[in-house]
Structure formats: C-alpha cells, structure tokens
Write a protein that holds these residues in place. Structure first.
Motif, PDB file in Angstrom:
ATOM      1  N   THR A  97       0.829  -1.210   0.000  1.00  0.00           N
ATOM      2  CA  THR A  97       0.000   0.000   0.000  1.00  0.00           C
ATOM      3  C   THR A  97       0.864   1.260   0.000  1.00  0.00           C
ATOM      4  N   TRP A  98       1.904   1.269   0.824  1.00  0.00           N
ATOM      5  CA  TRP A  98       2.811   2.427   0.882  1.00  0.00           C
ATOM      6  C   TRP A  98       3.495   2.645  -0.462  1.00  0.00           C
ATOM      7  N   TRP A  99       3.967   1.563  -1.073  1.00  0.00           N
ATOM      8  CA  TRP A  99       4.694   1.672  -2.341  1.00  0.00           C
ATOM      9  C   TRP A  99       3.783   2.161  -3.458  1.00  0.00           C
ATOM     10  N   GLN A 152       3.430   5.856  -3.026  1.00  0.00           N
ATOM     11  CA  GLN A 152       4.662   6.588  -3.320  1.00  0.00           C
ATOM     12  C   GLN A 152       4.909   6.704  -4.823  1.00  0.00           C
ATOM     13  N   THR A 153       4.632   5.648  -5.560  1.00  0.00           N
ATOM     14  CA  THR A 153       4.904   5.673  -7.002  1.00  0.00           C
ATOM     15  C   THR A 153       4.009   6.663  -7.735  1.00  0.00           C
ATOM     16  N   GLU A 154       2.873   7.026  -7.122  1.00  0.00           N
ATOM     17  CA  GLU A 154       2.005   8.019  -7.749  1.00  0.00           C
ATOM     18  C   GLU A 154       2.676   9.388  -7.844  1.00  0.00           C
ATOM     19  N   ARG A 155       3.573   9.659  -6.900  1.00  0.00           N
ATOM     20  CA  ARG A 155       4.195  10.982  -6.886  1.00  0.00           C
ATOM     21  C   ARG A 155       5.728  10.930  -6.913  1.00  0.00           C
ATOM     22  N   ASP A 158      13.468   9.710 -11.580  1.00  0.00           N
ATOM     23  CA  ASP A 158      14.835   9.276 -11.255  1.00  0.00           C
ATOM     24  C   ASP A 158      14.890   8.328 -10.060  1.00  0.00           C
ATOM     25  N   GLY A 159      13.724   7.927  -9.533  1.00  0.00           N
ATOM     26  CA  GLY A 159      13.741   6.966  -8.439  1.00  0.00           C
ATOM     27  C   GLY A 159      13.408   7.546  -7.095  1.00  0.00           C
ATOM     28  N   GLY A 160      12.959   8.777  -7.022  1.00  0.00           N
ATOM     29  CA  GLY A 160      12.513   9.365  -5.771  1.00  0.00           C
ATOM     30  C   GLY A 160      13.637   9.900  -4.919  1.00  0.00           C
ATOM     31  N   THR A 161      13.266  10.369  -3.754  1.00  0.00           N
ATOM     32  CA  THR A 161      14.239  10.957  -2.846  1.00  0.00           C
ATOM     33  C   THR A 161      14.995   9.870  -2.095  1.00  0.00           C
TER      34      THR A 161
END
Length: 371
Positions: A243-245, A248-251, A255-258
């Motif tokens: 659920t968390w992932w 997170q992938t929505e926003r 480049d792979g996020g922070t």
C-alpha cells in the motif's frame, strides 16, 4: 486440507466496512473461512480433517492478512483451536466433529479464568472469559479454568483444565471495541454450565504423544503457539508495504525518488522479508525437526523477533506515508493499527522469549557438562 492459496476467501468491500463498524466478522466471512478449509486444517484425519502443516497455514493466513488482518486472525485461531480440540477424549472429538470437520471453534484458554468444580459426571463451569476471537460465529468454545486436580481437595493441588462448550450455552458480551484488529470480534463470554468429562482435558495433555497421530498433534504447544499468532502480522506488514509503495509511485520522480523514500523502501522491505524467513524456518521446524527444549525456545525467539521486525517496518511506513494516512479509512493506517494491536499479545512478547531461550541454552550447557 487448505485450498490453494489462489483461492483464499475473497473479502467484499461491504464486508470490510462492516468489520470496523460492528467489531466482528460478518457471517459470510466466517462461512468462507470454514468453506476454504481453515477450521478443518488441524482436525484429525479420522474425522475427515486435514491434519495439516504449520507451513501451509502460515502461507494461507499471511496471504489472507494482506487484504484483512482481522479475517486472517480468525482463520488462524479457528485452525489453532481445532488442533487443541483434538486433545479431547475420543467421545468428545466425536461430539465436536461427528457430523463433519468444518466446525469453527473459538477459545479463551490463556490465562485460566472463571471457576470449575466437580459435578456429577463432569464439571460445573461458571464465570467470565475474555477475548474469544470469532466467538459470534463459532459452534464451540474452549474455555479454561483452574480446577482441582483429580483426587485432590479443591484447596490443594489444581491444574489448568480446558472445557469444550457449545456456543449456544455461553452468553457473548460485546466488549470488543479496540483500535486495531476490530473485526476479530474478540468478545468476552459468560457461562454457567455442566461440562461432561469427555468434553474436557488439561494443559498437561497437550504434552502427550497420541498414538499414530499426525505430526501437528505431537509437537508441544509452546513450539507453535506464537507462530500461529504471528502469521496475520506478517501478511498485514506485507500488505502495508504494498500500500505504501503504490502511494509513493504516484508521486515519485522518474529518477527513483528521494533518498528518504529509497531508504524507507529498502529498510522496510528487508525487515519484512527477514521476518518471513524467520517465520518460515519456525514453521519448517514445527513440521519436521526433532523437538528439543532448545528448538522450542528458538522458535519462540525467532517468532518474537519476526513480529518486532514487522512492527518496526509498519511504524516507519506509517510515519512516512504523509497526511493521507491520517484518514480513518486509509488502508495503510488500518494495517498499522492491526499490527500494533497484535503486538500487544502476550504470546508474542520478546522479553518472555528471550528469557526462555537463555534458560534453555543454560540447561543444555549444564547437561553437556555433566556428561
């Protein structure tokens, strides 16, 4: 036996909403748990049960808990209580399963509560028992009390005795309104009933080896008790990570996020995968390994650590999920609440497991030194 994992009970949206609202399973979900083999999983084969493995139960319960930890908790308890009922005398087992093995059994056996005194042909059982998960839809309830040991006056030797009572003979008190695991319906019950001898056994009986019994009926209770409680925690943690992932992938940036997102993902996934490995090893030991006091203590150690790993992962996932997780209907929050509630169960306490493990090693070392 349990059905294929791909056929674990489907949980409709309306059922999931009712779990939180009514603080109990829906009748439809309880029926589906029986239909999908959870109630019969540990029932002896002579009653057409599965006499199944702990590995299969861990897999099925954890898969179910990815969707709903409360339903999975009840599935695990119905299976576990069927295993306990297999220690009833033959006549008692026939009364429970004579018409078929798909019988949901609830229980409140730890700690002993209520009062039991000798009556004609059995025991007069009175009092109140707390937290009997899934009791609303159960057909039988196992209740434990301290009782006079056979042949001893009531004020002398006593033993932990377990009684099988038909569900209509107890009064369910709807006392269960928790933060997490709301749908388990872990309500209190009251009883004033005479239980015949053939519907009773003692905690000591759980240590006896039954002739020609399946492996699941020969392993000691402490080897597997915590494992069955931990299975829903594992699945809920895996569901929380998914659920968390997804959120997170929505926003997440292309480049792979922070770095913070990457660290949370890597750490939480490693903790949850480590927990699965520990629980799978504990289940394999329960299914196959020669039983020793050290093995029992290792299982208790590994299960409690696995639950701590799931809890720490869920805490970090919830903390970093953002404002959306604060909404009372958020799926990640629900899983975090379920895991947090499950971790309070005394069977999963790390301190007790650590003490048992250290004690078992010291006894083993002393025995080796005496040779």
């Amino acid at each position: 036996m349990l059905t294929d994992l791909g056929k674990t009970p489907a949980i409709a949206h309306e059922d999931r909403a009712l779990l939180d609202e009514t603080c109990r399973l829906t009748d439809r979900l309880a029926d589906s748990l029986a239909e999908n083999g959870f109630a019969r999983h540990f029932v002896p084969e002579r009653w057409n049960g599965g006499a199944g493995t702990f590995t299969a139960l861990l897999d099925a319960v954890s898969v179910l808990a990815e969707t709903c930890a409360s339903t999975a908790w009840c599935a695990a308890r119905y299976a576990a209580h069927g295993r306990l009922a297999a220690y009833l005398p033959e006549a008692g087992q026939r009364e429970v399963w004579g018409d078929g093995p798909d019988v949901c059994v609830a229980a409140s056996v730890m700690p002993p509560q209520g009062s039991a005194v000798r009556a004609d042909g059995g025991w007069r059982l009175t009092g109140r028992w707390n937290t009997a998960s899934g009791v609303d839809q159960a057909e039988w309830v196992l209740l434990a009390s301290w009782a006079p040991a056979d042949g001893s006056p009531a004020d002398e030797a006593r033993e932990h005795r377990i009684f099988a009572v038909r569900r209509p003979e107890v009064k369910v008190l709807h006392t269960w309104h928790p933060v997490g695991l709301r749908g388990t319906g872990s309500n209190s019950v009251e009883a004033d009933v005479v239980v015949p001898d053939h519907l009773s056994f003692t905690l000591r009986d759980l240590a006896r080896v039954q002739p020609h019994a399946a492996r699941c009926h020969t392993v000691p209770f402490p080897l597997v008790a915590a494992l069955i409680f931990a299975a829903p925690v594992l699945g809920a943690a895996e569901g929380a990570l998914r659920t968390w992932w997804d959120a997170q992938t929505e926003r997440m940036r292309p480049d792979g996020g922070t770095a913070a997102q990457q660290h949370v993902l890597a750490r939480a996934s490693a903790h949850i995968q480590s927990a699965r490995l520990l629980l799978e090893r504990a289940a394999q030991r329960a299914d196959h390994a020669p039983v020793t006091p050290v093995l029992v203590a290792e299982n208790q150690r590994d299960v409690s650590v696995a639950v701590e790993l799931c809890g720490s992962a869920a805490d970090e996932l919830f903390r970093t999920a953002g404002l959306r997780a604060l909404d009372e209907g958020d799926a990640l929050q629900r899983r975090w609440r379920d895991i947090t509630a499950a971790r309070t169960h005394r069977t999963l306490d790390f301190g007790s497991a650590a003490a048992s493990y250290t004690g078992a090693l010291l006894v083993a070392r002393t025995a080796e030194g005496a040779r």
